[in-house]
Design a protein around this motif. Structure first.
Motif, PDB file in Angstrom:
ATOM      1  N   ASP A 188       0.823  -1.194   0.000  1.00  8.44           N
ATOM      2  CA  ASP A 188       0.000   0.000   0.000  1.00  8.44           C
ATOM      3  C   ASP A 188       0.867   1.258   0.000  1.00  8.44           C
ATOM      4  N   ALA A 189       1.936   1.249   0.804  1.00  9.21           N
ATOM      5  CA  ALA A 189       2.832   2.405   0.868  1.00  9.21           C
ATOM      6  C   ALA A 189       3.553   2.626  -0.456  1.00  9.21           C
ATOM      7  N   LYS A 190       3.956   1.551  -1.119  1.00 14.75           N
ATOM      8  CA  LYS A 190       4.639   1.677  -2.409  1.00 14.75           C
ATOM      9  C   LYS A 190       3.730   2.295  -3.472  1.00 14.75           C
ATOM     10  N   LYS A 191       2.459   1.867  -3.464  1.00 10.10           N
ATOM     11  CA  LYS A 191       1.514   2.424  -4.437  1.00 10.10           C
ATOM     12  C   LYS A 191       1.272   3.900  -4.166  1.00 10.10           C
ATOM     13  N   ASP A 192       1.204   4.263  -2.877  1.00 12.31           N
ATOM     14  CA  ASP A 192       1.043   5.676  -2.530  1.00 12.31           C
ATOM     15  C   ASP A 192       2.208   6.494  -3.067  1.00 12.31           C
ATOM     16  N   LYS A 193       3.433   5.980  -2.911  1.00 13.58           N
ATOM     17  CA  LYS A 193       4.620   6.696  -3.377  1.00 13.58           C
ATOM     18  C   LYS A 193       4.626   6.826  -4.898  1.00 13.58           C
ATOM     19  N   LEU A 194       4.165   5.766  -5.584  1.00 11.18           N
ATOM     20  CA  LEU A 194       4.122   5.801  -7.041  1.00 11.18           C
ATOM     21  C   LEU A 194       3.204   6.913  -7.525  1.00 11.18           C
ATOM     22  N   PHE A 195       2.000   7.000  -6.910  1.00 16.31           N
ATOM     23  CA  PHE A 195       1.050   8.022  -7.331  1.00 16.31           C
ATOM     24  C   PHE A 195       1.498   9.417  -6.897  1.00 16.31           C
ATOM     25  N   GLN A 196       2.143   9.527  -5.748  1.00 13.69           N
ATOM     26  CA  GLN A 196       2.640  10.825  -5.295  1.00 13.69           C
ATOM     27  C   GLN A 196       3.727  11.346  -6.231  1.00 13.69           C
TER      28      GLN A 196
END
Length: 477
Positions: free
Chosen positions: A119-127
């Motif tokens: 979940d954190a990795k996906k957040d970073k990708l979109f950020q």
């Protein structure tokens, strides 16, 4: 038939094992939803809970609408033996339930950790996609970067790989140089989770623990550990989210419980372009749930009470849906609509406690029948009394809504526009077909409306019926 509680907590070959709590009677809706929304497998239920296996990430799990809470399953087994009245022996049983299989705990903690990391990795990708580093980049470089990300996502989908499985098998990749302060905080939090889960000394890993008991064991023993115990099964799990799934951030003032409202809408076969009416909308909860899930539809809510409509308007505004749903102040037995102009009708018929009916339930159903298209569906939430009156063909003598006859705000009175058609019906989970059919067998057709499905559900202190009818022909034929 309900599943026998003999699950182990070990992680399956693909995906992770979860369970959701659900209001009594909503289990078939939740089973149907996890299959459709999460592509879940090994779906089974016991009263009040649905168990399933899925590869879905936290973002998809958050989208479940018919569940109360979500848990990562550690173990499910037969109930504790409470034949002895000794609290010491029962405590020993509970101690053994938790400690006999440490691998199930380690597997669950590993899954939990990887869900958070993914979940954190996906957040970073979109950020990063939304906030690229402040440097000069040629237009072609930007296009190529976006194309690469799209191709990577397509490859992942085409490969059929489970993101959660892939995450468990791979090392965490090195983070880039362009991290915001928020990203650094998230990274530190995830590292702490990883260290805690991998620590050899389990005393370093802490949890908030609670317990819920029911049945015979609740009369014998009270405890403060997180175990679901009753006379049928013992279940141990880790809550995935702090806030229950049933708590909707987009609903300002709660009316009907959101899970029940979503279940009503899900049964209505709403299709894009349809004209959906709630002629007794109250605070608009059913329409809110429907519009969030099926947005490309024309929704209309009607009610005789100006105070209820004002509350509905506030809810629509808070949810950002005031331009998606029209509101009208009018009586349910005098709808200003042409005959056969509506595709779907969904409504919570007042039970006669807080809001009362003045017209009998049959008169209300006759007006709904008039405005409904041939082939259209009506889905109603009925009290036990209303359901019995429809079933027996009796008329009700319950007095009228009492909120008064003064008019509401002109700004929330709208004109109506019909349009759209409904689609094909959806089958009920086979586990519940027998009970649903038993309900239908006792409910005779009314006019051109015939019963399709019927589910008895719990509203907490009282029970109700979710009933679906279909219009087979025009009136008078």
């Amino acid at each position: 038939m309900a599943a026998v509680p003999t699950d182990s907590g070990s992680r399956p070959a693909a995906g992770a094992r979860f369970f959701c709590t659900a209001g009594r009677g909503l289990e078939p809706f939740l089973m149907r939803e996890v299959r459709a929304r999460l592509a879940a497998t090994q779906v089974e239920y016991i009263s009040g809970k649905v168990f399933f296996t899925t590869c879905s990430d936290l973002n998809m799990l958050k989208k479940l609408k018919s569940a109360e809470r979500l848990f990562l399953l550690i173990k499910k087994q037969f109930p504790l033996n409470v034949s002895s009245v000794s609290k010491g022996k029962i405590l020993s049983e509970i101690h053994r339930l938790i400690n006999d299989d440490p691998e199930s705990w380690l597997n669950a903690i590993s899954t939990w950790k990887n869900l958070l990391e993914l979940d954190a990795k996906k957040d970073k990708l979109f950020q990063r996609a939304a906030n690229p580093p402040k440097r000069k980049v040629e237009e072609n470089d930007i296009i190529n970067a976006k194309k690469l990300k799209t191709e990577q996502l397509q490859e992942l989908q085409e490969s059929g790989e489970c993101p959660l499985e892939k995450q468990m098998e791979e090392e965490t990749q090195e983070q880039g140089d362009f991290l915001t302060e928020r990203e650094k905080s998230q990274e530190a939090f995830q590292n702490n989770v990883v260290k805690a889960a991998d620590a050899k000394n389990q005393n370093d890993l802490t949890f908030r623990v609670s317990c819920r008991c029911s049945g015979a064991i609740a009369k014998t023993f009270t405890a403060q550990i997180f175990i679901h115990l009753n006379d049928i099964y013992s279940v141990v799990g880790i809550p995935v989210f702090r806030i229950p799934l049933a708590s909707r951030a987009y609903i300002k003032t709660a009316g009907l419980r959101s899970t029940i409202a979503w279940a009503l809408a899900s049964l209505a076969e709403i299709q894009a372009g349809a004209f959906v009416l709630d002629p007794m909308c109250g605070l608009g909860t059913i329409l809110l749930e429907a519009a969030k899930e099926w947005p490309d539809v024309y929704y209309v809510g009607a009610d005789v009470s100006d105070s209820q409509l004002l509350g509905a308007y506030d809810n629509l505004k808070a949810a950002g849906l005031k331009n998606k749903i029209e509101l009208l102040q009018v009586s349910v037995i005098d709808l200003p609509l042409p005959s056969e102009s509506v595709d779907v009708i969904i409504s919570d018929i007042p039970f006669g406690k807080k809001f009362k009916l003045g017209e009998d339930i049959k008169s209300i159903l006759q007006e709904m029948e008039r405005v409904l298209h041939v082939g259209g569906a009506i889905v109603l939430l009925l009290s036990e009394e209303h359901h019995r009156r429809l079933k027996d063909g009796e008329q009700s003598s319950i007095p009228l809504n009492s909120e008064g006859s003064h008019t509401g705000e002109p700004s929330i009175k709208k004109c109506l526009k019909p349009g759209g058609k409904t689609g094909t019906s959806e089958t009920v989970s086979s586990s519940f077909e027998a009970s649903s059919q038993e309900c239908l067998d006792k409910t005779p057709p009314f006019g051109s409306l015939v019963p399709v499905e019927c589910h008895k559900v719990s509203l907490g202190r009282t029970d109700a019926f979710i009933c679906k009818y279909r219009k087979l022909h025009s009136l008078g034929l």
